[in-house]
Design an enzyme around this catalytic site. Sequence first.
Site, short mmCIF file in Angstrom:
data_model
loop_
_atom_site.label_atom_id
_atom_site.label_comp_id
_atom_site.label_asym_id
_atom_site.label_seq_id
_atom_site.Cartn_x
_atom_site.Cartn_y
_atom_site.Cartn_z
N CYS A 1 -36.93 -42.82 -55.39
CA CYS A 1 -37.44 -42.53 -54.04
C CYS A 1 -36.35 -42.81 -53.02
O CYS A 1 -35.29 -43.33 -53.35
CB CYS A 1 -38.68 -43.37 -53.73
N CYS B 1 -35.20 -46.27 -52.77
CA CYS B 1 -34.25 -46.61 -53.86
C CYS B 1 -32.82 -46.37 -53.39
O CYS B 1 -31.93 -47.19 -53.61
CB CYS B 1 -34.51 -45.76 -55.10
N ASP C 1 -6.58 -18.26 -33.79
CA ASP C 1 -5.13 -18.06 -33.92
C ASP C 1 -4.92 -16.55 -34.15
O ASP C 1 -5.83 -15.85 -34.60
CB ASP C 1 -4.63 -18.87 -35.12
N ASP D 1 -4.92 -20.56 -39.74
CA ASP D 1 -4.54 -20.50 -41.16
C ASP D 1 -3.20 -21.15 -41.46
O ASP D 1 -2.83 -21.29 -42.61
CB ASP D 1 -4.50 -19.04 -41.63
#
Length: 741
Positions: free
Chosen positions: A17, A20, A431, A629
Site C-alpha cells: 500500500c 508501505c 534554436d 540540439d
Amino acid sequence: MKEHIIKKNLPVLNMYCAACANSAQKVLSRQKGVQSASVNFATGTAQIEFNPDETDTAKLKTALQAVGYDLDIEETQEAQEHLDEIHEKYYKELKYKVIGSLIFSIPLVIIGMTPALMHLPYANYLMWILATPVILYFGKDFFMRAFKQLKHKTFNMDTLVSLSAGTAYIYSLFNTLYPQFWHSRGLHADVYFEAAAVVITFVLLGKLLEEKAKGNTSSSIKKLIGLQPKTVTIINEDNTQSEISISQVQVGNIILVKPGEKIAVDGIVLNGRSFVDESMITGEPVPVEKNTGDKVYSGTINQKGSFSFQAEKVGSSTLLAQIIRMVQDAQGSKAPVQKLVDKIAGIFVPVVIGIAILSFIVWMVLGNDNAFTHALLSFITVLVIACPCALGLATPTAIMVGIGKGAENGILIKDAESLETIQKTDVVILDKTGTITEGKPTVTDMKWIIAESPEIRNIIYSIEKSSEHPLAEAMTSYLKTDADYLNNIRIESITGQGIIGIYDEKKYFIGNEKLITSNGINIQPEAEQWIRNKHKEANTVVLFSNERSIIACIAIADKIKESSIRAVSELQSHGIEVYMLTGDNEETAATISAQANIREFKAGLSPIDKTEFVKDLQSQGKVVAMVGDGINDSAALAQSNVGIAMGKGSDIAIETAKMTIISNDLTKISQAIKLSKQTNRTVKQNLFWAFIYNLIAIPIAAGILHPVNGFLLNPMFAGAAMALSSISVVANSILLKYKSL
C-alpha cells in the site's frame, strides 16, 4: 572536496500500500550516507542517492528487510528477468488466495445473511470453520506484516485490515464459545465471521485487480524491453556465421541482419541496403532507407533487405537501453503534488485508527441497548473502508501512464516535475540549426549557365567526391544519381576559397566568388543575377567554372524541416510566444524566421547570450521551454523551466534537457504540452475522488447516518468499497493511454 554521490533506481519488494512506500522511504532516508530517497508505490521502485564511502546497496537492502520489505540490488538482465518472475509469482499467489477465500466466503455469507440458516443449531460453529482458513491461512500475511510494522512503530494498510478483520473474528469466536456471557446480560451474542472473512477476501481481490491494472500502466516499458532480441547472428573473421546471445555482443562485432529481424545493438551499416522501421524509437511510421555508412539502432526492425553492420554501442550504451533507463527513472520520479500526498498517506493510518477508536467510544457513551454491537461494527467498518492506497496511487499511476505514452510517441520525459511543468509554458525558444532546420547543408537549386552534358556532370561530381569540404557532401548527394566517378582527376584545395580540379589537362574551379575572380574568370550577367537572388534567400552559392566562364551555379542551404512551420503555427495558436535564437548572421536568421513564420528572433548570439535571454524572460514571470540540439544550447537548456533536446543532437544537450524529442519533429512539443495537460487533469481527478471517497466513506462507516435513518454500514460492503476505490483510480489512469495527442 565534493562528495561522490551515486544515484540508483532499484525495485522494492513486499510493498502492499501507499503507507508501505512511505514507511520504506523513511527507513532508507534514515540510513547513514543516504542523501535522498524516494519510494514510489505505483512503480515499486526506490530512487536513492547515497555516498558509496558511507553505505552501499547491500546495507540498504538489510535495513529494508528488517521492517518486512526487500530491495533488489542486482542490475543485470538476468536480475530483471528474475524480478519479473517474482511479480508473476506474486500475482499467481494472489490469484490462488482470492479463489481460496471466495470458496470459503461465499457459503459463509449465504449462512450469515440468511435468517433461516443463521439461527440453525451449530450455525455459528459452521461459520467459524469456514472463516478460519480465510483469516489464518489466506489472510495470514496481513497479520504478519502488521506485526512487523508494529515492532518498528509504523503503520500501514495491513494494520487497518488486521485490526478490523482480527477484531471481528476474535469477537465472533468469543461469542460462539461463550454466548452465555451476553445472554446473562439480556443481550444477543452476535457473530461477524462473514464480515471478517469477506473483508480479507475483498482486500485480496482489490490487490489482485490493482496488481493487474498496475501492470497495464507500465506496459510501455515492457514494450520497449520486448524490442530487444535475445540472440544475434555475427560474421566471424573467416566469413563464417554463428549465433550468440545478445549479452555476448562486443563493440566491433560484425552482425548480419536478415529480413524481418530486430536490430540488436547500435552500429553502422557496412554492406547491403534495406529499409528499417524505426517507429518504436522515433514514433515516425515511415521506414527509413539504410545504406553503407548509415546508423542503425537497437530495437528497430529490418524490412525486406539484408545487411551487415558493425556494432558501435552495446548493452547499456545503446539508444534503446538509454531510452528504457530514462523512462524507468522518470516513471519512478515524483511530481511536486505527490510530496503533499505522501505526507497525508504517512499520517493517514494513525488518524484512521484514532477515528475508529473515537467512533467506538462515542457509540459506547451515546448508544442504546445495542451500544457495544454498534460500537464494534463502526470500529471495524472505519478501519476497513479507509483507503490510503487510492491516495497513494492517484498521482504515480497517472505519471507512469503519461510518461509511458510519451515514450511510445517519441517524447522522452526525464522526470514527473517536467511533465507537470510543460503545460504552463508561456514561451518556447527554438534554436535554428538542427532544430528548426535540418542541421546539414543540402543543395536547394542548381542553375546551368552553359548547357549541361553527362561529361560535365561527371567532372563536377568527381571533383567534389574527392573533396573533404562540408559543402562537398551536399553536392555529391545531389549529383550522384546522374553522374559517374572519374578516376583520372587531380585536385588542389585552396583554403577559404574552394577546389581546383584538373581533367584531361583542363582546369575546373569549384568555390566562392573570390576563387573565380582571383583566377580572372568571367561571371556572366545571368549568373550574377541568380547569385544575388540566392543570397537574399540566405543561400550559400558555389560556382563551377572552366578557365574562361561560369558553367553552373549551385545554391546550398540548411533547409527548414517541413514539420517546423506546422509546429510553430500550432504553438502560436495555443497562445504561446515563439522565439528563434541563433549564432548565425542577421540576414540568414531573418530569412529562416520569416519562412517559419516566427515573429521574434535574435541573431549572432553566443551560448551565454542565449542563457541570459532565457533568464530575462523568466524574470518577467514567463515559464520558458528551450529547444536545442547542440553543445552551445546546453546552458540555456539547463536554465529554462523545461529543456527539450532534439534526439539526433549532442549527448550533452540530451543529458542536460528534461525532455528529448527522438524524431526531431517539433510538432512533438505541442503533443508534449497536450500530454502534460491530460496527465495533470487525470492526477487531479484521481486525487479528488480519493479524497472525496475517504471524506464521505469514513463518517458513514462511523455511523453518522444512524441517528438520521438507522443506517449502519456492514463491514463486508465497506471492504468492497475500499477495493473499488483503488481500482477506480488506477482504471482512470489507464484511460489516459487511449486519449489522442
